[in-house]
Design an enzyme around this catalytic site. Sequence first.
Site, PDB file in Angstrom:
ATOM      1  N   TYR A   1      53.460  -6.151 -31.002  1.00 14.98           N
ATOM      2  CA  TYR A   1      53.302  -5.371 -29.784  1.00 14.98           C
ATOM      3  C   TYR A   1      54.657  -4.918 -29.270  1.00 14.98           C
ATOM      4  O   TYR A   1      55.708  -5.499 -29.563  1.00 14.98           O
ATOM      5  CB  TYR A   1      52.596  -6.203 -28.700  1.00 14.98           C
ATOM      6  CG  TYR A   1      53.456  -7.329 -28.173  1.00 14.98           C
ATOM      7  CD1 TYR A   1      54.331  -7.121 -27.102  1.00 14.98           C
ATOM      8  CD2 TYR A   1      53.445  -8.586 -28.782  1.00 14.98           C
ATOM      9  CE1 TYR A   1      55.164  -8.140 -26.649  1.00 14.98           C
ATOM     10  CE2 TYR A   1      54.273  -9.604 -28.333  1.00 14.98           C
ATOM     11  CZ  TYR A   1      55.122  -9.376 -27.262  1.00 14.98           C
ATOM     12  OH  TYR A   1      55.954 -10.377 -26.817  1.00 14.98           O
TER      13      TYR A   1
ATOM     14  N   PHE B   1      50.958  -1.300 -23.509  1.00 16.30           N
ATOM     15  CA  PHE B   1      51.285  -2.088 -24.703  1.00 16.30           C
ATOM     16  C   PHE B   1      50.836  -1.324 -25.940  1.00 16.30           C
ATOM     17  O   PHE B   1      49.673  -0.910 -26.040  1.00 16.30           O
ATOM     18  CB  PHE B   1      50.566  -3.442 -24.674  1.00 16.30           C
ATOM     19  CG  PHE B   1      51.145  -4.419 -23.702  1.00 16.30           C
ATOM     20  CD1 PHE B   1      52.220  -5.223 -24.058  1.00 16.30           C
ATOM     21  CD2 PHE B   1      50.622  -4.536 -22.425  1.00 16.30           C
ATOM     22  CE1 PHE B   1      52.759  -6.133 -23.157  1.00 16.30           C
ATOM     23  CE2 PHE B   1      51.154  -5.440 -21.518  1.00 16.30           C
ATOM     24  CZ  PHE B   1      52.226  -6.246 -21.883  1.00 16.30           C
TER      25      PHE B   1
ATOM     26  N   TYR C   1      49.854  -8.610 -14.128  1.00 17.59           N
ATOM     27  CA  TYR C   1      50.566  -9.623 -13.322  1.00 17.59           C
ATOM     28  C   TYR C   1      50.349  -9.464 -11.820  1.00 17.59           C
ATOM     29  O   TYR C   1      50.999 -10.151 -11.027  1.00 17.59           O
ATOM     30  CB  TYR C   1      52.064  -9.577 -13.662  1.00 17.59           C
ATOM     31  CG  TYR C   1      52.309 -10.003 -15.080  1.00 17.59           C
ATOM     32  CD1 TYR C   1      52.428 -11.349 -15.412  1.00 17.59           C
ATOM     33  CD2 TYR C   1      52.386  -9.064 -16.102  1.00 17.59           C
ATOM     34  CE1 TYR C   1      52.631 -11.745 -16.725  1.00 17.59           C
ATOM     35  CE2 TYR C   1      52.579  -9.444 -17.414  1.00 17.59           C
ATOM     36  CZ  TYR C   1      52.699 -10.788 -17.718  1.00 17.59           C
ATOM     37  OH  TYR C   1      52.888 -11.179 -19.030  1.00 17.59           O
TER      38      TYR C   1
ATOM     39  N   ILE D   1      47.473 -12.256 -20.561  1.00 16.30           N
ATOM     40  CA  ILE D   1      46.902 -11.521 -19.426  1.00 16.30           C
ATOM     41  C   ILE D   1      45.501 -11.013 -19.781  1.00 16.30           C
ATOM     42  O   ILE D   1      45.172 -10.807 -20.951  1.00 16.30           O
ATOM     43  CB  ILE D   1      47.824 -10.355 -18.985  1.00 16.30           C
ATOM     44  CG1 ILE D   1      48.092  -9.391 -20.149  1.00 16.30           C
ATOM     45  CG2 ILE D   1      49.118 -10.884 -18.383  1.00 16.30           C
ATOM     46  CD1 ILE D   1      48.854  -8.137 -19.762  1.00 16.30           C
TER      47      ILE D   1
ATOM     48  N   PHE E   1      60.076  -3.789 -21.881  1.00 16.62           N
ATOM     49  CA  PHE E   1      60.447  -5.115 -21.386  1.00 16.62           C
ATOM     50  C   PHE E   1      60.274  -6.197 -22.439  1.00 16.62           C
ATOM     51  O   PHE E   1      60.787  -7.300 -22.287  1.00 16.62           O
ATOM     52  CB  PHE E   1      59.654  -5.483 -20.116  1.00 16.62           C
ATOM     53  CG  PHE E   1      58.161  -5.343 -20.243  1.00 16.62           C
ATOM     54  CD1 PHE E   1      57.387  -6.330 -20.839  1.00 16.62           C
ATOM     55  CD2 PHE E   1      57.517  -4.214 -19.737  1.00 16.62           C
ATOM     56  CE1 PHE E   1      56.013  -6.196 -20.946  1.00 16.62           C
ATOM     57  CE2 PHE E   1      56.134  -4.085 -19.844  1.00 16.62           C
ATOM     58  CZ  PHE E   1      55.377  -5.075 -20.451  1.00 16.62           C
ATOM     59  N   ASP E   2      59.598  -5.913 -23.538  1.00 14.16           N
ATOM     60  CA  ASP E   2      59.501  -6.919 -24.608  1.00 14.16           C
ATOM     61  C   ASP E   2      58.900  -6.302 -25.866  1.00 14.16           C
ATOM     62  O   ASP E   2      58.170  -5.307 -25.774  1.00 14.16           O
ATOM     63  CB  ASP E   2      58.654  -8.109 -24.165  1.00 14.16           C
ATOM     64  CG  ASP E   2      58.925  -9.318 -25.055  1.00 14.16           C
ATOM     65  OD1 ASP E   2      60.100  -9.601 -25.312  1.00 14.16           O
ATOM     66  OD2 ASP E   2      57.973  -9.963 -25.504  1.00 14.16           O
TER      67      ASP E   2
END
Length: 519
Positions: free
Chosen positions: A64, A137, A120, A94, A74-75
Amino acid sequence: MEEDFDLPAGDGMMNEDMDLPDESPILKVGEEKEIGKQGLKKKLLKEGEGWDTPENGDEVEVHYTGTLLDGTQFDSSRDKGTPFKFTLGQGQVIKGWDQGIKTMKKGENAIFTIPPELAYGASGSPPTIPPNATLQFDVELLSWTSVKDICKDGGIFKKILVEGEKWENPKDLDEVTVKYEALLEDGTVVAKSDGVEFTVKEGHFCPALSRAVKTMKKGEKVLLTVKPQYGFGEKGKPASADEGAVPPNATLQITLELISWKTVSEVTDDKKVIKKILKEGEGYERPNDGAVVKLKLIGKLQDGTVFLKKGHDNEDEVFEFKTDEEQVIEGLDRAVMTMKKGEVALLTIAAEYAFGSSESQQELAVVPPNSTVYYEVELVSFVKEKESWDMNTQEKIEAAGKKKEEGNVLFKAGKYAKASKRYEKAVKYIEYDSSFGEEEKKQAKALKVASNLNNAACKLKLKDYKQAEKLCTKVLEMESRNVKALYRRAQAYIQLADLDVAEFDVKKALEIDPENRNP
């Protein structure tokens, strides 16, 4: 946020109000659709393989990349070079992931747009994910390992390690051969076998084995997590010569492989003729009523005494008979009609379907009264009786007439169930007569009337009054003034306590033929 970004569930979002979609939306590449009713969107980038999608409890492996709506990344598992693994539907990630990934196929690549309520929430995940952030994502589903809660009560979880063949599973009566190893949670081996055979219904070692094998395919290898209720419960199990002790309330880890099984089936509803397949046959065809079959055959008593042997010492001496003609004992007759060409089976036949309460002199030994007998049978070949769709009109009428006459012989001998079958077969040959000529239609009608009437007489003898009534009604639809049909239907109505209608039929019969008092 942790550096290894494990997609923790948002505050208060662990397992509440999952609102999982009922089914995956059908998407074309480049198309975007909403999943469920909470604002989760999915855009398909690359089609996956097949039709299967993972289910809750499955262990999935994905790559991902996560970004904010402004494109800020962010990741990414891709950047780390290691796929991310988690258990689906357990609140480990999540909610948007739990809901979205269960719509994906193996190899599929999609972009999920996840609203804050499924991510979140109002708190975000500082410092990288702000409050109330919608996230995107880019996810590729690499693979998943199916983990099934096979009893639906959390008692046995099954994780497939090696996929099995075909689609069949063993049933209660079948005899399975398995390999297994059972460990305690600390890794202590408490039992192991490199090959043990048992009947599914009777089980082996602990209840979990028979529960699990019923969900497995041939060659499948699984890891079972077995809670105490399917292991050894509150009491545990003491050590024995070849097995270690299982403490009270112990959870077991069992590696189980289904090597093979022999299919065992009940040929008769009363469980008095049982067939165990030793070798599978070819194709799908089976002998029908009236087929000529050729067998290799060994007949034994319970103590192993052989009373019949055919086709084993000399290939020319195969045992030949015609099915459904009372040329052999009923149990053998009925079992052979469930076999395929080349099939080898072991039959267990109770006395009622064998030689009954009298002694029977067979080729190699005497079968004592009330004996259960055992046959090892190989169906070498068979020629089916011609079916109606393979016949021309005249052949159908001749075949129907022949079956009716066979029924009459059986009726006179008091064999009403067998006679009924012959009459049904007679009608089946000439059921559809739209292609018949006028003369042929007359012949067919006469045969239908006679066969259905005689069958109604069989059903009255067999106390099947509902069927007797239906057969008489069929006759009266063709011949409304058929006196025999009226009388026989009245007899059925009397037994069914429909006295008013019975009286109506009797009165009508008397009006038509006042002299006839014989149903």
